[in-house]
Design a protein around this motif. Structure first.
Motif, mmCIF file in Angstrom:
data_model
loop_
_atom_site.group_PDB
_atom_site.id
_atom_site.type_symbol
_atom_site.label_atom_id
_atom_site.label_comp_id
_atom_site.label_asym_id
_atom_site.label_seq_id
_atom_site.Cartn_x
_atom_site.Cartn_y
_atom_site.Cartn_z
ATOM 1 N N THR A 137 7.368 0.363 -12.212
ATOM 2 C CA THR A 137 6.270 0.315 -10.992
ATOM 3 C C THR A 137 5.282 1.335 -11.358
ATOM 4 O O THR A 137 5.449 2.260 -12.152
ATOM 5 C CB THR A 137 7.242 0.971 -9.564
ATOM 6 O OG1 THR A 137 6.137 1.085 -8.512
ATOM 7 C CG2 THR A 137 7.708 2.516 -9.856
ATOM 8 N N SER A 138 4.179 1.400 -10.889
ATOM 9 C CA SER A 138 3.208 2.181 -10.853
ATOM 10 C C SER A 138 3.154 3.194 -10.010
ATOM 11 O O SER A 138 2.164 4.168 -9.887
ATOM 12 C CB SER A 138 1.608 1.361 -10.843
ATOM 13 O OG SER A 138 1.338 0.993 -9.569
ATOM 14 N N LEU A 139 4.089 3.310 -8.798
ATOM 15 C CA LEU A 139 4.017 4.275 -7.810
ATOM 16 C C LEU A 139 4.565 5.617 -8.274
ATOM 17 O O LEU A 139 5.374 5.488 -9.331
ATOM 18 C CB LEU A 139 4.819 3.615 -6.706
ATOM 19 C CG LEU A 139 4.445 2.442 -6.044
ATOM 20 C CD1 LEU A 139 5.257 1.761 -5.043
ATOM 21 C CD2 LEU A 139 2.816 2.703 -5.343
ATOM 22 N N GLY A 194 0.883 -1.006 0.099
ATOM 23 C CA GLY A 194 -0.122 0.174 0.060
ATOM 24 C C GLY A 194 0.577 1.280 0.044
ATOM 25 O O GLY A 194 0.184 2.583 0.552
ATOM 26 N N ALA A 195 2.156 1.239 -0.574
ATOM 27 C CA ALA A 195 2.730 2.287 -0.525
ATOM 28 C C ALA A 195 2.171 3.643 -1.427
ATOM 29 O O ALA A 195 1.574 3.174 -2.622
ATOM 30 C CB ALA A 195 4.337 2.293 -1.107
ATOM 31 N N ASP A 196 2.228 4.645 -1.159
ATOM 32 C CA ASP A 196 1.741 5.890 -1.806
ATOM 33 C C ASP A 196 2.851 6.261 -2.879
ATOM 34 O O ASP A 196 2.524 6.944 -3.786
ATOM 35 C CB ASP A 196 1.337 7.018 -0.989
ATOM 36 C CG ASP A 196 0.089 6.632 -0.416
ATOM 37 O OD1 ASP A 196 -0.731 5.984 -0.626
ATOM 38 O OD2 ASP A 196 -0.232 7.468 0.852
ATOM 39 N N ALA A 197 4.086 6.368 -2.690
ATOM 40 C CA ALA A 197 5.169 6.619 -3.513
ATOM 41 C C ALA A 197 6.374 5.703 -3.164
ATOM 42 O O ALA A 197 6.549 5.036 -1.970
ATOM 43 C CB ALA A 197 5.349 7.872 -3.153
ATOM 44 N N VAL A 198 7.378 5.592 -4.013
ATOM 45 C CA VAL A 198 8.739 5.053 -3.613
ATOM 46 C C VAL A 198 9.714 6.295 -3.820
ATOM 47 O O VAL A 198 9.731 7.078 -4.811
ATOM 48 C CB VAL A 198 9.061 3.968 -4.727
ATOM 49 C CG1 VAL A 198 9.049 4.404 -6.174
ATOM 50 C CG2 VAL A 198 10.386 3.455 -4.424
ATOM 51 N N ALA A 199 10.370 6.253 -2.837
ATOM 52 C CA ALA A 199 11.526 7.281 -2.627
ATOM 53 C C ALA A 199 12.987 6.784 -2.872
ATOM 54 O O ALA A 199 13.403 5.900 -2.203
ATOM 55 C CB ALA A 199 11.669 7.989 -1.351
ATOM 56 N N VAL A 200 13.520 6.948 -4.219
ATOM 57 C CA VAL A 200 14.840 6.244 -4.506
ATOM 58 C C VAL A 200 15.918 7.098 -3.981
ATOM 59 O O VAL A 200 15.982 8.171 -4.236
ATOM 60 C CB VAL A 200 14.992 6.344 -6.137
ATOM 61 C CG1 VAL A 200 15.976 5.579 -6.438
ATOM 62 C CG2 VAL A 200 13.698 5.653 -6.696
#
Length: 427
Positions: free
Chosen positions: A292-294, A176-182
């Motif tokens: 990813t779709s995030l 359920g992540a709202d975003a990915v921070a690379v």
């Protein structure tokens, strides 16, 4: 956090004071830091509070904030205020996030579970650490237990194994992540004397690798290495035995079984070999959209040209960050970088900031200089060390409360209205 969060928080503390009860965590950063240092082990303090080299980047972060002064306005009706913002389709009660901090178990067992609990209570996002001390699914379940669907992001360290990257991203989407921070600024560890002087790397002891040991692709890699490994005769010392027990204690499963099995030791070495990729480049980031779709946020941007390129490759946001001064000694302070980056981005993507943000007034200054939100790192870890989940929650609640009061006392009713006119450069 409800409207009037600052006064409500003050009243709560003062009401407890009537009964002779004082806050479990100090409400000012200096005392919070002092008490946390007393509560932490030397290894924990070195890793969490330490910085790169002589610590000049940590000093630069604070100096950059001090170069800006808030200019309050008066005789405005500020009786009703709003701290709400929108990030990637989610309305948040305040422009504050819990930053990812690796190897949090140095401060508290299953640190990430406690931090997730604290964030869920406040309704603000926790950016799950890729180098966390509990699997992301365990943290997500705890957050949902507190508040179903509580906001969470996932921090990605780009491994040398692309299948592992894909596995981590798939798990982040599923939980359920709202975003990915690379994270871009840690393709190798910076020179950290506090850790080096103790010979202490948490990951070498199996601390902070739970996202990996819970991952099916990582488990496959470890199994392959165990099968192909030649017989080894490791040096046996008292320190090595202690490290072995630490690895066994932190690995999944029963400690006694882990002491006998080769997999826990192989997992540590595998992590050290593959956790990051120094060859990471803009082509990799451009291809991430297909994986990813995030929403994609790049963490560690400090130069306006890099911010412009982030816009050009189509990411959704950046975090202006120098990793809390932990990577490059003598680097630019994050607020100084933000001052140059925000105009370059010009609202085309979301801009967040971290590193050196300790107070609600600090958050106000960051918003005035163009940030959409600020991320809190060391302070919530100090609260965790002092009082567990409640401590982490209270530290960030205090920061949000001070932001609310600063907003009103400066003559503003919404964080969305705070701009450069609210601050003045003083040096």
């Amino acid at each position: 956090m409800s409207p009037g969060a600052g006064r409500a928080r003050q009243n709560e503390i003062y009401t407890q004071g009537i009964h002779g009860r004082t806050p479990r965590v100090p409400t000012d950063h200096a005392e919070l830091e002092r008490q946390a240092r007393r509560a932490m082990s030397k290894r924990a303090w070195a890793y969490i509070a330490g910085g790169a080299g002589e610590g000049t980047t940590m000093s630069a972060n604070r100096a950059a904030l001090d170069r800006w002064a808030i200019v309050p306005r008066v005789l405005r009706d500020v009786s009703s205020r709003s701290l709400e913002i929108e990030l990637f389709g989610r309305t948040l009660p305040a422009p504050v996030l819990f930053s990812p901090v690796g190897a949090g178990a140095l401060a508290a067992h299953e640190a990430d579970v406690h931090i997730g609990h604290a964030a869920a209570e406040l309704g603000v996002p926790y950016i799950f650490s890729n180098q966390g001390s509990a699997p992301m699914e365990r943290v997500a379940a705890e957050m949902d237990r507190v508040a179903s669907g509580a906001p969470r992001w996932f921090q990605l360290y780009w491994s040398t194994d692309d299948d592992l990257v894909d596995s981590l991203l798939a798990r982040a989407e599923k939980m359920g992540a709202d975003a990915v921070a690379v994270t871009l600024d840690t393709t190798m560890l910076g020179w950290r004397p506090q850790d080096l002087n103790l010979g202490s790397l948490p990951f070498a002891r199996g601390e902070g690798i739970d996202q990996y040991t819970s991952d099916p692709r990582f488990t496959e890699i470890v199994a392959e290495r165990v099968r192909s490994a030649a017989a080894e005769r490791p040096e046996i010392t008292l320190g090595a035995i202690k490290t072995l027990f630490s690895i066994a204690r932190n690995a999944p499963g029963k400690m006694l079984d882990n002491l006998r099995a080769p997999e826990p030791r192989a997992a540590v070495q595998t992590f050290l070999d593959i956790y990051s990729r120094p060859s990471l480049n803009w082509d990799d980031v451009a291809g991430l959209r297909d994986r990813t779709s995030l929403p994609i946020v790049l963490k560690g941007v400090l130069h306006p040209d890099d911010a412009r390129q982030a816009v050009d490759v189509g990411v959704d946001g950046i975090i202006v960050s120098n990793h809390g001064g932990r990577q490059v000694d003598g680097a630019i302070g994050s607020i100084d970088a933000l001052d140059a980056i925000a105009p370059a981005v010009d609202g085309r993507i979301k801009v967040l900031v971290d590193s050196g943000i300790h107070t609600g007034a600090d958050v106000f200054k960051a918003l005035a200089l163009g940030a959409d939100a600020a991320c809190i790192g060391r302070p919530h870890m100090y609260g965790l060390a002092l009082a567990g989940a409640d401590g982490a929650r209270d530290v960030v609640a205090n920061i949000i409360a001070e932001l609310d009061l600063t907003l009103g006392l400066s003559g503003h009713t919404s964080v969305g209205d705070v701009n450069r006119d609210a601050v003045q450069r003083v040096s």
